[in-house]
Design a protein around this motif. Sequence first.
Motif: not given
Length: 235
Positions: A163-182
């Motif tokens: 569940f933790s690994l799934l959460g990490v992958c799914n959350w990418v949709a909400f911040w990538y590619p908007h991060g300053e360093k990503t």
Amino acid sequence: MSKTTKIKTPARYELVMNQLMEAAERLFAQKGVAGTSLQELAEAVGLTRTGIYHYVKGKDEMLETLVKGFTLETARDLERLAGAESGTAIDRLREGVTNMACKVAQHPQRFRLLLTSEGAFPEALAKQYRTARKRTLTALTDLVAQSIREGSCRAVNDEMAAFSLLGVCNWVAFWYPHGEKTSDLTPEQLSSQLTAVALEGLIAGRDASGAGGIAQMIGLLREDIDRLEGMIVTD
């Protein structure tokens, strides 16, 4: 943009389908699935109302294509890795997590749309979606369990880790590619680095030299006991 009603080549078909999917994710996000008409989708890619039926039967088919492109493919990929007999379990787990994160990073808006539009799915499609998500969790849990049994991962609750690994992958949709360093990272670069971070707390970094003292050695023994108990339960 000029309008057409004919499919000329396989290459054109693929091009128009990709354009339709991009238009669908944009319009569905803006207006909702129910509020988007086929006419609007056709016009977005330069097709006539009649011409769009050369590519899709309707909005339900477009939703199904989106679901298959993410959820069903992810489930199949993880099941393939979980059932493989070659290579170490931890390498297959790493590959599976990387593939998931990369797929989300390649189409973040499309993935967000799936998460927020589940309530609009026709019942048959919703059932496929729920079944695929369950298959994904089961296969990922199996990969974690295999990694624990081979000693590559710490003896943690395998489903919790999945569940933790799934959460990490799914959350990418909400911040990538908007991060300053990503924002400068490609989806492939991002997924590789993200997987390394996500697995860091799971991988068993064992130092059995005794340099860490008695407390550390006791901790290692407890991990081994937990792993053995898990193997007994599995058997």
